[in-house]
Design a protein around this motif. Structure first.
Motif, mmCIF file in Angstrom:
data_model
loop_
_atom_site.group_PDB
_atom_site.id
_atom_site.type_symbol
_atom_site.label_atom_id
_atom_site.label_comp_id
_atom_site.label_asym_id
_atom_site.label_seq_id
_atom_site.Cartn_x
_atom_site.Cartn_y
_atom_site.Cartn_z
ATOM 1 N N HIS A 1 0.912 -1.127 0.045
ATOM 2 C CA HIS A 1 0.004 0.024 -0.124
ATOM 3 C C HIS A 1 1.057 1.039 0.035
ATOM 4 O O HIS A 1 1.957 0.910 0.457
ATOM 5 N N ALA B 1 1.290 3.710 1.606
ATOM 6 C CA ALA B 1 1.424 4.108 2.893
ATOM 7 C C ALA B 1 2.299 3.301 3.799
ATOM 8 O O ALA B 1 2.819 3.872 4.889
ATOM 9 N N CYS B 2 2.731 2.249 3.252
ATOM 10 C CA CYS B 2 3.141 1.106 3.942
ATOM 11 C C CYS B 2 4.681 0.998 3.496
ATOM 12 O O CYS B 2 4.912 0.969 2.281
ATOM 13 N N ASP C 1 3.151 1.592 8.828
ATOM 14 C CA ASP C 1 2.011 1.914 8.070
ATOM 15 C C ASP C 1 1.701 3.300 8.672
ATOM 16 O O ASP C 1 1.692 3.706 9.756
ATOM 17 N N SER C 2 2.046 4.175 7.821
ATOM 18 C CA SER C 2 1.873 5.728 8.067
ATOM 19 C C SER C 2 0.517 6.195 8.212
ATOM 20 O O SER C 2 0.546 7.228 8.858
ATOM 21 N N ARG C 3 -0.441 5.525 8.135
ATOM 22 C CA ARG C 3 -1.678 5.979 8.195
ATOM 23 C C ARG C 3 -2.241 5.741 9.528
ATOM 24 O O ARG C 3 -3.413 6.353 9.978
ATOM 25 N N GLY C 4 -1.587 5.203 10.594
ATOM 26 C CA GLY C 4 -1.726 5.161 11.867
ATOM 27 C C GLY C 4 -0.651 4.334 12.523
ATOM 28 O O GLY C 4 0.298 3.917 12.000
ATOM 29 N N ARG D 1 0.494 1.638 13.316
ATOM 30 C CA ARG D 1 0.504 0.369 13.137
ATOM 31 C C ARG D 1 1.702 -0.264 12.738
ATOM 32 O O ARG D 1 2.271 -0.021 11.621
ATOM 33 N N ARG E 1 -1.715 -4.436 -1.152
ATOM 34 C CA ARG E 1 -2.836 -4.205 -1.892
ATOM 35 C C ARG E 1 -2.690 -4.983 -3.166
ATOM 36 O O ARG E 1 -1.823 -5.241 -3.745
#
Length: 85
Positions: free
Chosen positions: A9, A11-12, A25-28, A30, A80
């Motif tokens: 993905h 963001a990863c 994961d830069s979306r949160g 994680r 993904r």
């Protein structure tokens, strides 16, 4: 319908650590710690590749473990599905 492949993905990312790979994961906040040793390079999923496309020279047991791991990465959103190019 075109065959689907997998890639990170956007963001990863992953980085090599002593135990294997650390996925983040830069979306949160994680993180996923994977005891892969040297089986996978951190950039392995940086390009679209077939879901069953694994590094050369693996035993059947290693292939099965990595295929389960790929499924886990997809479920957790680190990878993904994309059309194969």
């Amino acid at each position: 319908m075109a065959a689907a492949g997998i890639e990170f993905h956007p963001a990863c990312r992953a980085r090599q650590e002593g135990f294997g790979l650390l996925f983040y994961d830069s979306r949160g906040p994680r993180l996923l710690f994977a005891e892969t040793g040297t089986l996978l390079h951190p950039d392995y999923f940086g390009t679209v590749r077939g879901r069953d496309e694994l590094p050369e020279g693996l035993s059947d047991q290693q292939k099965n473990a990595l295929q389960k791991f790929v499924t886990k990465l997809l479920e957790k959103g680190f990878l993904r599905e994309q059309p194969l190019r």
